[in-house]
Design a protein around this motif. Structure first.
Motif, PDB file in Angstrom:
ATOM      1  N   GLU A   1       4.960   4.740   6.551  1.00 45.76           N
ATOM      2  CA  GLU A   1       5.714   5.982   6.651  1.00 45.76           C
ATOM      3  C   GLU A   1       7.198   5.758   6.367  1.00 45.76           C
ATOM      4  OE1 GLU A   1       5.121   8.007  10.340  1.00 45.76           O
ATOM      5  OE2 GLU A   1       5.857   9.888   9.469  1.00 45.76           O
ATOM      6  N   ALA A   2       7.667   4.550   6.674  1.00 48.86           N
ATOM      7  CA  ALA A   2       9.105   4.260   6.549  1.00 48.86           C
ATOM      8  C   ALA A   2       9.619   4.543   5.131  1.00 48.86           C
ATOM      9  CB  ALA A   2       9.377   2.808   6.917  1.00 48.86           C
ATOM     10  N   PHE A   3       8.799   4.209   4.122  1.00 53.19           N
ATOM     11  CA  PHE A   3       9.235   4.442   2.743  1.00 53.19           C
ATOM     12  C   PHE A   3       9.430   5.938   2.475  1.00 53.19           C
ATOM     13  CE2 PHE A   3       7.589   0.156   2.328  1.00 53.19           C
ATOM     14  CZ  PHE A   3       8.515  -0.426   1.476  1.00 53.19           C
ATOM     15  N   ASP A   4       8.510   6.742   3.002  1.00 58.75           N
ATOM     16  CA  ASP A   4       8.628   8.193   2.814  1.00 58.75           C
ATOM     17  C   ASP A   4       9.853   8.744   3.546  1.00 58.75           C
ATOM     18  OD1 ASP A   4       6.380   8.192   1.301  1.00 58.75           O
ATOM     19  OD2 ASP A   4       5.298   9.710   2.468  1.00 58.75           O
TER      20      ASP A   4
ATOM     21  N   PRO B   1      -6.631  -6.943  15.467  1.00 60.82           N
ATOM     22  CA  PRO B   1      -7.461  -6.123  14.578  1.00 60.82           C
ATOM     23  C   PRO B   1      -6.748  -4.820  14.249  1.00 60.82           C
ATOM     24  CG  PRO B   1      -8.341  -6.102  16.816  1.00 60.82           C
ATOM     25  CD  PRO B   1      -7.122  -6.983  16.840  1.00 60.82           C
ATOM     26  N   ILE B   2      -6.771  -4.474  12.982  1.00 60.91           N
ATOM     27  CA  ILE B   2      -6.157  -3.196  12.581  1.00 60.91           C
ATOM     28  C   ILE B   2      -7.081  -2.458  11.617  1.00 60.91           C
ATOM     29  CG2 ILE B   2      -3.768  -3.971  12.832  1.00 60.91           C
ATOM     30  CD1 ILE B   2      -3.779  -4.103   9.685  1.00 60.91           C
ATOM     31  N   GLU B   3      -6.724  -1.216  11.423  1.00 66.07           N
ATOM     32  CA  GLU B   3      -7.498  -0.366  10.528  1.00 66.07           C
ATOM     33  C   GLU B   3      -6.533   0.146   9.463  1.00 66.07           C
ATOM     34  OE1 GLU B   3      -9.828   3.699  11.401  1.00 66.07           O
ATOM     35  OE2 GLU B   3      -9.493   2.410  13.134  1.00 66.07           O
ATOM     36  N   TRP B   4      -6.939   0.114   8.201  1.00 65.78           N
ATOM     37  CA  TRP B   4      -6.062   0.656   7.151  1.00 65.78           C
ATOM     38  C   TRP B   4      -6.327   2.140   7.034  1.00 65.78           C
ATOM     39  CZ3 TRP B   4      -2.093  -2.087   5.899  1.00 65.78           C
ATOM     40  CH2 TRP B   4      -2.163  -3.473   5.998  1.00 65.78           C
ATOM     41  N   LYS B   5      -5.597   2.904   7.818  1.00 61.73           N
ATOM     42  CA  LYS B   5      -5.799   4.354   7.800  1.00 61.73           C
ATOM     43  C   LYS B   5      -5.078   4.938   6.589  1.00 61.73           C
ATOM     44  CE  LYS B   5      -5.022   4.320  12.749  1.00 61.73           C
ATOM     45  NZ  LYS B   5      -3.953   4.665  13.679  1.00 61.73           N
ATOM     46  N   PRO B   6      -5.684   5.936   5.960  1.00 57.59           N
ATOM     47  CA  PRO B   6      -4.925   6.612   4.913  1.00 57.59           C
ATOM     48  C   PRO B   6      -3.773   7.372   5.583  1.00 57.59           C
ATOM     49  CG  PRO B   6      -7.034   7.709   5.305  1.00 57.59           C
ATOM     50  CD  PRO B   6      -6.981   6.544   6.242  1.00 57.59           C
ATOM     51  N   TYR B   7      -2.569   7.146   5.136  1.00 59.52           N
ATOM     52  CA  TYR B   7      -1.468   7.828   5.819  1.00 59.52           C
ATOM     53  C   TYR B   7      -1.106   9.109   5.087  1.00 59.52           C
ATOM     54  CZ  TYR B   7       2.290   6.502   2.574  1.00 59.52           C
ATOM     55  OH  TYR B   7       3.094   6.382   1.492  1.00 59.52           O
ATOM     56  N   LYS B   8      -0.589  10.044   5.841  1.00 63.70           N
ATOM     57  CA  LYS B   8      -0.279  11.337   5.263  1.00 63.70           C
ATOM     58  C   LYS B   8       1.061  11.254   4.534  1.00 63.70           C
ATOM     59  CE  LYS B   8      -0.165  16.165   6.553  1.00 63.70           C
ATOM     60  NZ  LYS B   8       1.278  16.414   6.704  1.00 63.70           N
ATOM     61  N   LYS B   9       0.977  11.342   3.222  1.00 61.88           N
ATOM     62  CA  LYS B   9       2.204  11.253   2.418  1.00 61.88           C
ATOM     63  C   LYS B   9       3.057  12.495   2.630  1.00 61.88           C
ATOM     64  CE  LYS B   9       0.904   8.251  -1.416  1.00 61.88           C
ATOM     65  NZ  LYS B   9      -0.499   7.947  -1.212  1.00 61.88           N
TER      66      LYS B   9
ATOM     67  N   ARG C   1       0.819  -1.218   0.000  1.00 61.39           N
ATOM     68  CA  ARG C   1       0.000   0.000   0.000  1.00 61.39           C
ATOM     69  C   ARG C   1       0.849   1.263   0.000  1.00 61.39           C
ATOM     70  NH1 ARG C   1      -5.697  -0.851   2.601  1.00 61.39           N
ATOM     71  NH2 ARG C   1      -5.924  -3.095   2.340  1.00 61.39           N
ATOM     72  N   ALA C   2       2.090   1.141   0.504  1.00 62.21           N
ATOM     73  CA  ALA C   2       2.978   2.307   0.547  1.00 62.21           C
ATOM     74  C   ALA C   2       3.732   2.484  -0.767  1.00 62.21           C
ATOM     75  CB  ALA C   2       3.961   2.169   1.701  1.00 62.21           C
ATOM     76  N   GLY C   3       3.414   1.661  -1.751  1.00 63.53           N
ATOM     77  CA  GLY C   3       4.043   1.846  -3.065  1.00 63.53           C
ATOM     78  C   GLY C   3       5.395   1.164  -3.189  1.00 63.53           C
ATOM     79  N   CYS C   4       5.599   0.126  -2.394  1.00 61.56           N
ATOM     80  CA  CYS C   4       6.835  -0.661  -2.523  1.00 61.56           C
ATOM     81  C   CYS C   4       6.861  -1.275  -3.924  1.00 61.56           C
ATOM     82  CB  CYS C   4       6.840  -1.736  -1.444  1.00 61.56           C
ATOM     83  SG  CYS C   4       8.198  -2.893  -1.561  1.00 61.56           S
ATOM     84  N   ASP C   5       7.919  -1.008  -4.692  1.00 57.43           N
ATOM     85  CA  ASP C   5       8.002  -1.508  -6.070  1.00 57.43           C
ATOM     86  C   ASP C   5       8.571  -2.907  -6.139  1.00 57.43           C
ATOM     87  OD1 ASP C   5       7.215   0.931  -7.521  1.00 57.43           O
ATOM     88  OD2 ASP C   5       9.055   1.768  -6.678  1.00 57.43           O
ATOM     89  N   CYS C   6       9.414  -3.238  -5.172  1.00 52.03           N
ATOM     90  CA  CYS C   6      10.108  -4.516  -5.276  1.00 52.03           C
ATOM     91  C   CYS C   6      10.511  -5.018  -3.899  1.00 52.03           C
ATOM     92  CB  CYS C   6      11.341  -4.371  -6.162  1.00 52.03           C
ATOM     93  SG  CYS C   6      12.353  -2.959  -5.738  1.00 52.03           S
ATOM     94  N   TYR C   7      10.468  -6.337  -3.764  1.00 55.73           N
ATOM     95  CA  TYR C   7      10.802  -6.974  -2.502  1.00 55.73           C
ATOM     96  C   TYR C   7      11.788  -8.102  -2.771  1.00 55.73           C
ATOM     97  CZ  TYR C   7      10.598  -9.907   1.588  1.00 55.73           C
ATOM     98  OH  TYR C   7      10.960 -10.657   2.670  1.00 55.73           O
ATOM     99  N   PHE C   8      12.839  -8.170  -1.964  1.00 52.27           N
ATOM    100  CA  PHE C   8      13.850  -9.222  -2.099  1.00 52.27           C
ATOM    101  C   PHE C   8      14.063  -9.826  -0.718  1.00 52.27           C
ATOM    102  CE2 PHE C   8      14.671  -5.643  -4.936  1.00 52.27           C
ATOM    103  CZ  PHE C   8      14.617  -6.258  -6.180  1.00 52.27           C
TER     104      PHE C   8
END
Ligand SMILES: Cc1ncc(C[n+]2csc(CCOP(=O)(O)OP(=O)(O)O)c2C)c(N)n1
Ligand code: SF4
Lengths: 356, 248
Positions: free
Chosen positions: A152-155, A178-186, A18-25
């Motif tokens: 937030e870590a990606f930003d 239980p969690i909530e998918w909050k829109p995070y402030k970019k 959701r944070a826009g991670c393009d690639c994972y290794f």
């Protein structure tokens, strides 16, 4: 928004997507293997890259390549794998390549145990690789906070061109909440005009590099890094204080032990014992000034540090903040053994008796 | 006046730091020429190693990443997977690729990563002052094999091109040298072919270039070329080691 029940490691992976991670290794290791598993199933659906690397060493270097080429790159592992990644992390820091590294910590040393641990504190906060560098270290204590931190870590990584680590003890990776998918402030981020993307008409070629063979230039580069770290210390330090204002005992803890300590705090308060909880959320930068000021209050008699570590590691940062002004007591276990509420209560009561 | 030769735009104007008689400069020129001829200077991304060619990031005019010792194939994997249409290559020495980085090169080849590796085999560690490499020949004297390498002590020299050729993901492996004009031309053709196959998405491509290190071999440039021809080529035969037909 509706709450959803998520397993920690899968929530981490989803949060990264959701944070826009393009690639994972990544490379399998307990207790974080659900992260690569989830990524392998979901990244390709969005046209994103998943590679199971041959080792954590290769994984972190793939991150270096992808991050250096301007992509949002991530890896995750657990303690022994993070040890193997230290070489890559110092190169990432030196060449100022942003990325996110998740450490779902287990007990050590060596192969240790697959149970939760916090004994990678030194490795994460001191720069486990060679050279003068720092990685920003976020240490959430529940799955909601983990998910928010990952996004937030990606930003943060992009903003400072620096590796960001998110560290949790293995318990947070393995449990469900239980969690909530909050829109995070970019955050507002500058374009990555430094990246090795291919020149595409650019006059000069971009170079991703940590080599400064000329002593003067290496000194200048290190000064530049130090200034950046000072800026991060100024802007990004985070902590939480609970019931600290009138507290005679300050418990310091992060991650899962902080949650156990919170229950202990409630029990002690019910008995009329004035206890507060100081929970660092960034391990580096450590909330040194906040703790320094808090401990200066006359009502504070003693500090009790609780960690998943036999010797204590964060306790060194606490000592630096306390500057010998108040006594510090320690309670810790390794091997995945959790401190109990009763144990914390008893240790806090005894500590207070001793110093009063 | 007609221009018969021009320095390739694939190289910058920075002065090379290589010793007299070292082949690194020739090989980098060939790579740069191929990139220019194929119109890839705007899109290519290079990964340079730790070793004498560590400063290649100053010489190639394309975007470049400097990698940790031996890790270039992992770095290139990260780049190529995210930028699959762009040419990506690693340029690595034999200490870098055949010793500390064997894991990374083997697995990149196994996965059939679609980048090209230019492997410089000079049978020695150049940058650190002439220690034994996995490619050092039997009997060859280095600072860590002062009586000459023995098989008992250090095993037999490793033939990387042959070894990688056994992997399905490796579609092209050729060994060349740059000892004279005909060989330089052959080497350039091989490098070009590797990039063509890469851009054709065929798989992992590997060019091993036998190279000289007069400084650490303790020879003049001319002696070094002769020593390479007399000693290295017999053990490391030149030619195409593998060329997988394109599946249709
Ligand atoms: C982890 C690590 N180990 C050792 C070194 C020291 N080192 C620098 S270059 C090199 C060997 C380079 O030899 P080779 O790859 O054969 O390249 P050449 O210099 O001959 O071109 C070594 C061991 C290093 N930089 N990093
Ligand atoms: S030491 Fe050897 S490999 Fe390095 S530049 Fe000199 S001749 Fe070339």
């Amino acid at each position: 928004m509706e709450k959803e029940l998520w397993k920690g490691n899968e929530a981490i992976a989803e949060a990264a997507l959701r944070a826009g991670c393009d690639c994972y290794f990544g490379y399998p290791i307990t207790p974080q293997s659900e992260v690569p598993e989830y990524m392998s199933a979901h990244m390709p659906k969005y046209g994103k890259v998943f590679v199971q690397a041959e080792s954590e060493l290769a994984a972190i270097n793939m991150v270096y390549g992808a991050g250096g080429a301007g992509l949002r790159a991530m890896t995750s592992s657990s303690s022994p794998g993070i040890s193997l990644q230290q070489e890559g992390i110092t190169y990432l820091a030196g060449a100022e390549v942003p990325c996110v590294i998740v450490n779902c910590m287990r007990g050590g040393p060596g192969l240790g145990t697959i149970q939760p641990g916090q004994s990678d504190y030194y490795q994460c906060t001191r720069g486990g690789g060679n050279g003068d560098y720092r990685t920003l270290v976020l240490a959430p204590s529940n799955i909601q906070e983990t998910v928010d931190c990952i996004q937030e870590a990606f930003d943060i990584a992009d903003q400072y061109r620096n590796p960001v680590m998110v560290v949790m003890d293995g318990l947070i990776g393995q449990m469900m909440e239980p969690i909530e998918w909050k829109p995070y402030k970019k955050r507002e981020l500058a374009p990555k005009d430094w990246a090795a993307t291919g020149r595409y008409g650019r006059e000069e070629h971009n170079i991703i590099n940590s080599l400064y063979i000329d002593p003067e230039l290496c000194d200048v580069h290190n000064k530049h890094l130090a200034e950046k770290y000072a800026l991060i210390e100024k802007n990004e330090v985070r902590w939480e204080c609970i019931d600290c204002d009138d507290a005679e005992v300050i418990i310091t803890a992060y991650g899962t032990p902080a949650r156990i300590a919170l229950t202990a705090l409630e029990n002690l308060r019910a008995q009329g014992i004035k206890v507060g909880l100081f929970r660092p959320i960034t391990l580096w930068p450590f909330p040194e000034k906040a703790l320094h000021d808090l401990v200066g209050n006359d009502n504070v008699k003693v500090i009790l540090d609780v960690e998943l570590s036999s010797t204590g590691q964060m306790i060194d940062d606490i000592r630096l903040a306390v500057e010998g002004r108040k006594p510090i007591r320690y309670l810790g276990h390794a091997g995945g053994v959790m401190p109990t509420v009763e144990e914390i209560c008893e240790t806090a009561i005894n500590a207070l008796k001793e110093v009063k | 006046m007609a221009v018969v030769y021009e320095k390739t735009k694939g190289l910058t104007d920075v002065e090379l730091h290589y010793c007299p008689g070292c082949n690194h400069g020739i090989i980098q020129k060939l790579v740069a020429e191929v990139l220019e001829e194929m119109g890839m200077l705007d899109t290519a991304i290079a990964v340079c190693p730790v070793g004498c060619s560590v400063f290649a990031y100053k010489y190639f005019s394309v975007d470049t990443l400097q990698a940790a010792h031996g890790r270039a194939p992992a770095v290139a994997t990260g780049i190529k997977r995210c930028r699959p249409t762009q040419p990506v290559f690693t340029y690595q020495g034999d200490g870098d690729l055949a010793s500390i980085g064997t894991g990374e090169i083997v697995h990149a080849a196994m996965r059939g990563e679609k980048f090209t590796t230019i492997f410089i085999n000079n049978a020695i560690y150049g940058m650190t002052g002439g220690q034994m490499a996995p490619t050092t020949l039997i009997g060859q004297k280095t600072t860590t094999s002062q009586g000459g390498r023995t098989a008992e002590q250090a095993g037999m020299p490793i033939r990387m091109a042959e070894m990688l050729a056994t992997l399905d993901g490796c579609v092209y492996a050729e060994r060349v040298c740059v000892a004279d004009i005909p060989n330089i031309n052959k080497a350039k053709r091989a490098i070009k072919k590797a990039f063509e196959k890469q851009m054709n998405n065929e798989g992992f491509t590997f060019i091993e270039v036998l190279s000289t290190c007069p400084t650490n071999w303790g020879m003049t440039p001319i002696q070094a070329v002769q020593w390479m021809k007399d000693n290295m080529i017999p053990y490391y035969p030149l030619g195409v080691i593998k060329e997988k037909a394109m599946e249709v």
